[in-house]
Design a protein around this motif. Structure first.
Motif, PDB file in Angstrom:
ATOM      1  N   ARG A 410      -2.074   3.061  -3.249  1.00  0.00           N
ATOM      2  CA  ARG A 410      -0.741   2.798  -2.653  1.00  0.00           C
ATOM      3  C   ARG A 410      -0.889   2.388  -1.198  1.00  0.00           C
ATOM      4  O   ARG A 410      -0.216   1.481  -0.724  1.00  0.00           O
ATOM      5  CB  ARG A 410       0.116   4.065  -2.699  1.00  0.00           C
ATOM      6  CG  ARG A 410       0.698   4.338  -4.055  1.00  0.00           C
ATOM      7  CD  ARG A 410       1.732   5.475  -3.961  1.00  0.00           C
ATOM      8  NE  ARG A 410       1.950   6.033  -5.269  1.00  0.00           N
ATOM      9  CZ  ARG A 410       1.643   7.282  -5.638  1.00  0.00           C
ATOM     10  NH1 ARG A 410       1.097   8.122  -4.786  1.00  0.00           N
ATOM     11  NH2 ARG A 410       1.874   7.696  -6.858  1.00  0.00           N
ATOM     12  N   LYS A 411      -1.806   3.039  -0.506  1.00  0.00           N
ATOM     13  CA  LYS A 411      -1.943   2.804   0.926  1.00  0.00           C
ATOM     14  C   LYS A 411      -2.709   1.508   1.220  1.00  0.00           C
ATOM     15  O   LYS A 411      -2.310   0.723   2.066  1.00  0.00           O
ATOM     16  CB  LYS A 411      -2.714   3.993   1.537  1.00  0.00           C
ATOM     17  CG  LYS A 411      -2.476   4.154   3.024  1.00  0.00           C
ATOM     18  CD  LYS A 411      -2.939   5.501   3.527  1.00  0.00           C
ATOM     19  CE  LYS A 411      -4.434   5.438   3.762  1.00  0.00           C
ATOM     20  NZ  LYS A 411      -5.130   6.677   3.842  1.00  0.00           N
ATOM     21  N   LEU A 412      -3.797   1.261   0.475  1.00  0.00           N
ATOM     22  CA  LEU A 412      -4.693   0.166   0.874  1.00  0.00           C
ATOM     23  C   LEU A 412      -4.575  -1.098   0.025  1.00  0.00           C
ATOM     24  O   LEU A 412      -5.060  -2.158   0.422  1.00  0.00           O
ATOM     25  CB  LEU A 412      -6.152   0.654   0.845  1.00  0.00           C
ATOM     26  CG  LEU A 412      -6.467   1.833   1.765  1.00  0.00           C
ATOM     27  CD1 LEU A 412      -7.907   2.266   1.609  1.00  0.00           C
ATOM     28  CD2 LEU A 412      -6.189   1.470   3.226  1.00  0.00           C
ATOM     29  N   ALA A 413      -3.962  -0.986  -1.145  1.00  0.00           N
ATOM     30  CA  ALA A 413      -3.836  -2.198  -1.970  1.00  0.00           C
ATOM     31  C   ALA A 413      -2.458  -2.262  -2.639  1.00  0.00           C
ATOM     32  O   ALA A 413      -2.349  -2.490  -3.838  1.00  0.00           O
ATOM     33  CB  ALA A 413      -4.957  -2.223  -3.012  1.00  0.00           C
ATOM     34  N   PRO A 414      -1.367  -2.057  -1.836  1.00  0.00           N
ATOM     35  CA  PRO A 414      -0.037  -1.984  -2.473  1.00  0.00           C
ATOM     36  C   PRO A 414       0.347  -3.263  -3.212  1.00  0.00           C
ATOM     37  O   PRO A 414       1.061  -3.204  -4.201  1.00  0.00           O
ATOM     38  CB  PRO A 414       0.912  -1.733  -1.287  1.00  0.00           C
ATOM     39  CG  PRO A 414       0.145  -2.104  -0.066  1.00  0.00           C
ATOM     40  CD  PRO A 414      -1.307  -1.884  -0.379  1.00  0.00           C
ATOM     41  N   SER A 415      -0.186  -4.401  -2.765  1.00  0.00           N
ATOM     42  CA  SER A 415       0.274  -5.658  -3.391  1.00  0.00           C
ATOM     43  C   SER A 415      -0.230  -5.804  -4.826  1.00  0.00           C
ATOM     44  O   SER A 415       0.317  -6.591  -5.581  1.00  0.00           O
ATOM     45  CB  SER A 415      -0.152  -6.856  -2.560  1.00  0.00           C
ATOM     46  OG  SER A 415      -1.509  -7.111  -2.786  1.00  0.00           O
ATOM     47  N   ILE A 416      -1.264  -5.067  -5.183  1.00  0.00           N
ATOM     48  CA  ILE A 416      -1.711  -5.245  -6.569  1.00  0.00           C
ATOM     49  C   ILE A 416      -1.240  -4.094  -7.470  1.00  0.00           C
ATOM     50  O   ILE A 416      -1.584  -4.021  -8.630  1.00  0.00           O
ATOM     51  CB  ILE A 416      -3.245  -5.413  -6.668  1.00  0.00           C
ATOM     52  CG1 ILE A 416      -3.931  -4.191  -6.130  1.00  0.00           C
ATOM     53  CG2 ILE A 416      -3.788  -6.657  -6.044  1.00  0.00           C
ATOM     54  CD1 ILE A 416      -4.782  -3.627  -7.194  1.00  0.00           C
ATOM     55  N   LEU A 417      -0.427  -3.212  -6.909  1.00  0.00           N
ATOM     56  CA  LEU A 417      -0.013  -2.026  -7.669  1.00  0.00           C
ATOM     57  C   LEU A 417       1.449  -2.115  -8.109  1.00  0.00           C
ATOM     58  O   LEU A 417       2.322  -2.503  -7.330  1.00  0.00           O
ATOM     59  CB  LEU A 417      -0.210  -0.791  -6.777  1.00  0.00           C
ATOM     60  CG  LEU A 417       0.229   0.537  -7.350  1.00  0.00           C
ATOM     61  CD1 LEU A 417      -0.653   0.961  -8.512  1.00  0.00           C
ATOM     62  CD2 LEU A 417       0.205   1.624  -6.269  1.00  0.00           C
ATOM     63  N   GLU A 418       1.675  -1.767  -9.372  1.00  0.00           N
ATOM     64  CA  GLU A 418       3.053  -1.658  -9.864  1.00  0.00           C
ATOM     65  C   GLU A 418       3.078  -0.323 -10.617  1.00  0.00           C
ATOM     66  O   GLU A 418       2.169  -0.047 -11.396  1.00  0.00           O
ATOM     67  CB  GLU A 418       3.292  -2.823 -10.821  1.00  0.00           C
ATOM     68  CG  GLU A 418       4.737  -3.165 -11.064  1.00  0.00           C
ATOM     69  CD  GLU A 418       4.819  -4.342 -12.046  1.00  0.00           C
ATOM     70  OE1 GLU A 418       4.176  -5.390 -11.807  1.00  0.00           O
ATOM     71  OE2 GLU A 418       5.522  -4.184 -13.055  1.00  0.00           O
ATOM     72  N   GLU A 419       4.105   0.486 -10.367  1.00  0.00           N
ATOM     73  CA  GLU A 419       4.133   1.795 -11.027  1.00  0.00           C
ATOM     74  C   GLU A 419       5.359   1.913 -11.907  1.00  0.00           C
ATOM     75  O   GLU A 419       6.456   1.538 -11.499  1.00  0.00           O
ATOM     76  CB  GLU A 419       4.173   2.905  -9.964  1.00  0.00           C
ATOM     77  CG  GLU A 419       2.944   2.930  -9.088  1.00  0.00           C
ATOM     78  CD  GLU A 419       2.897   4.148  -8.173  1.00  0.00           C
ATOM     79  OE1 GLU A 419       3.071   5.276  -8.672  1.00  0.00           O
ATOM     80  OE2 GLU A 419       2.699   3.962  -6.960  1.00  0.00           O
ATOM     81  N   SER A 420       5.164   2.412 -13.112  1.00  0.00           N
ATOM     82  CA  SER A 420       6.320   2.746 -13.938  1.00  0.00           C
ATOM     83  C   SER A 420       6.211   4.228 -14.265  1.00  0.00           C
ATOM     84  O   SER A 420       5.263   4.895 -13.822  1.00  0.00           O
ATOM     85  CB  SER A 420       6.343   1.892 -15.196  1.00  0.00           C
ATOM     86  OG  SER A 420       5.384   2.367 -16.093  1.00  0.00           O
TER      87      SER A 420
END
Ligand SMILES: Nc1ncnc2c1ncn2[C@@H]1O[C@H](COP(=O)(O)OP(=O)(O)OP(=O)(O)O)[C@@H](O)[C@H]1O
Length: 591
Positions: A410-420
């Protein structure tokens, strides 16, 4: 084949049904065109070998990697243009899939065609459609007993003509169009090697047979004949590398009988093979019996069918996730500045995500890192660079993520993360085999093991250099030790072609006090490399230094690197043997 109808309602003149059929046929055509080009490229390997054009051989392997994506893009564009495929109702997609299954009933590569279908659909549909109603989450058409023309292997019976004549025939039946230096000698050497392996002369009975895969395997400067000898309950797999000498004559370079030696040929840290196969699933099945430790995913990948390799890997991963309970955690070792690296302890792979912001002194961004990983995929990895599978939109179960790891993403690579609610979706990810980082290996193991990996580390640097790769960051933490104790490089963000590097000697300090200072007085422009400096940051431990200097002192000189670079510039392609030098017949049985 194209007239197969699964659903009788498709016979009706309802325009919807014609559309379903037309879309399915367009998908099939897209795949068939792809596979035709793939086979043509694999067939050219023979001519490159015969003419000794090894630059062309390398280019063939590199260019072939791009074929698949090009055909997927073309087919998806065609479907969008001709059928507005991006706004089709769900029911139409389900029917297209069913119709497509009908088209594959007698197809020779149904599993590859299904994967192609998935790739095109995934380009058009949203991720929420990636399940079995719309794409092939599981295979729908069996690959068992698909007939190939010619059959995938030939059988020889030594009882008919004697062992020597049988083996000579086996070689000449490949019609490699080059004369042998001395076929009789090679057959004799092969039998001596077999004698050594068995501890006695081979016996044969009425049912003794030698099977060889009908298409030979081309890679680099060699062509491999692969098969097995069967005598009663005994099965002996073999791989026989043939090379050509300077005059264009053939000779048998070695005979590999140990399954681990054959497995090494198929290591993902090497270049892919060029093999002409009408029924690739049959090749994979045959090879897997010779090398039970290799997964089908790895074998498809090594045969140049990387997308199929990925499909199978994906299925294996999700199967494993359903049958295990452990959590994703940080990979052991030093954390990367560029990547977040994590692993599932029960699964022998690591997962790598590129950080959004990469802190200095690193001078790379996501685009550069991806380009470097692609460079490695397309390059001959000469057994010294890990291959990585690249995935997009991977949805992993949320409950399996350790909270600390998730927080870091979440902190270092938010652009590649999607959470459901129940999924962690990673938009971009590399996956590669897990190794023991060399720095950890050296900390924890005994002296003898350390000596062996340090010697191999130097060999890895040498082999990478002559393959035109300068690793950039040579620290031990950027290399891993495989199950077999081989040292392999895995950190690609600072990799450069040797031919782009400027190897220099350290100039004398402008004044004596410079020598004592921690700052360098020489420039350090991009691509300048000072090999005399390597020892300072690599060889802090006296025992490690001693071993390294014993075997590889020349790696700390400009001369070694400049010489390797000059040879590449002059167009030399060095020989890489994916088997020990001691196995080479020229060494084992000098005339
Ligand atoms: N294939 C692998 N097997 C085991 N561990 C690995 C593997 N790849 C990476 N690691 C672990 O993750 C760490 C970081 O990986 P990597 O070197 O690829 O990232 P990076 O961000 O590019 O590193 P650097 O900061 O050196 O550029 C490694 O030092 C190692 O501990």
């Amino acid at each position: 084949m194209n007239s197969v109808k699964l659903d009788s309602s498709l016979d009706s003149p309802n325009p919807d049904h014609w559309e379903v059929a037309a879309i399915a046929l367009a998908l099939q055509e897209g795949f068939d065109w792809h596979y035709r080009l793939f086979r043509e490229s694999s067939r050219k390997a023979k001519a490159h070998f015969v003419y000794g054009d090894f630059h062309a051989q390398r280019a063939e392997v590199r260019d072939r990697i791009a074929f698949y994506d090009l055909r997927v893009i073309e087919t998806a564009d065609r479907l969008k243009q001709d059928f507005n495929a991006d706004s089709l109702p769900d029911a139409t997609w389900s029917k297209v899939k069913l119709y497509f299954i009908g088209l594959l009933i007698n197809h020779k590569q149904p599993e590859l065609a299904e994967t192609f279908f998935n790739s095109v659909c995934c380009r058009i549909l949203h991720r929420t459609y990636f399940h079995n109603d719309f794409i092939f989450y599981r295979p729908a058409v069996s690959t068992e007993y698909i007939e190939s023309e010619p059959p995938i292997y030939r059988s020889y019976y030594p009882i008919q003509t004697g062992l020597n004549a049988t083996l000579a025939n086996m070689f000449t039946d490949f019609n490699l169009e080059l004369p042998f230096v001395d076929l009789e000698r090679d057959v004799h050497r092969l039998l001596r090697a077999l004698h050594k392996f068995l501890g006695r002369w081979p016996e044969f009975a009425l049912n003794t047979q030698i099977q060889v895969l009908a298409s030979p395997f081309y890679r680099n400067k060699a062509v491999y004949i692969i098969g097995k000898a069967i005598h009663e309950d005994l099965e002996i797999p073999f791989a026989l590398p043939l090379c050509r000498d300077a005059e264009g004559k053939l000779f048998l370079d070695a005979a590999l009988f140990e399954p681990w030696q054959i497995s090494h040929l198929f290591s993902l840290s090497r270049a892919y093979f060029l093999v002409d196969m009408e029924v690739p699933s049959a090749y994979v099945r045959y090879l897997q019996k010779l090398m039970p430790d290799k997964s089908r995913a790895e074998l498809y990948t090594m045969l140049g069918l990387g997308k199929q390799g990925k499909t199978m890997f994906y299925r294996e991963l999700f199967h494993h996730l359903r049958h295990s309970t452990d959590s994703f955690v940080f990979a052991p070792g030093t954390k990367g500045m560029v990547m977040i690296v994590f692993t599932l302890p029960s699964f022998p792979f690591v997962f790598k995500i590129i950080k959004d912001v990469i802190a200095p002194p690193k001078e790379v961004d996501r685009t550069i890192v991806k380009a470097k990983y692609l460079l490695v995929k397309q390059h001959d990895r000469v057994g010294r660079m890990a291959d990585s599978l690249e995935f997009s939109d991977v949805a992993l179960p949320r409950e399996r993520f350790n909270e600390e790891l998730l927080e870091e993403i979440r902190k270092l690579a938010p652009s590649i993360l999607e959470e459901s609610e129940d999924k962690i979706i990673l938009r971009h990810l590399y996956i590669e085999r897990r190794m023991i980082p060399l720095n950890i290996f050296i900390e924890k193991r005994h002296d003898e093991e350390i000596a062996s990996v340090i010697e191999d580390y130097g060999n890895a640097l040498r082999e990478l250099a002559i393959a035109n790769i300068f690793p950039g960051d040579m620290l031990f933490k950027n290399f891993g030790v495989t199950r077999e104790g081989r040292v392999v490089f895995y950190d690609y963000d600072e990799i450069e072609y040797m031919t782009d590097c400027d190897f220099r000697r350290i100039p004398p300090p402008p004044a004596p006090e410079f020598e004592m200072s921690s700052d360098t007085w020489f420039s350090g422009n991009p691509n300048e490399v000072y090999p005399e400096e390597f020892g300072t940051f690599l060889l802090g431990r006296p025992d490690v230094k001693k071993i390294f200097m014993q075997h590889h002192a020349d790696l700390l000189t400009v001369r070694f690197w400049q010489h390797a670079k000059d040879r590449i510039k002059q167009g030399f392609i060095e020989d890489f043997y994916p088997y020990p030098q001691t196995e080479r017949f020229a060494k084992r049985y000098p005339d």
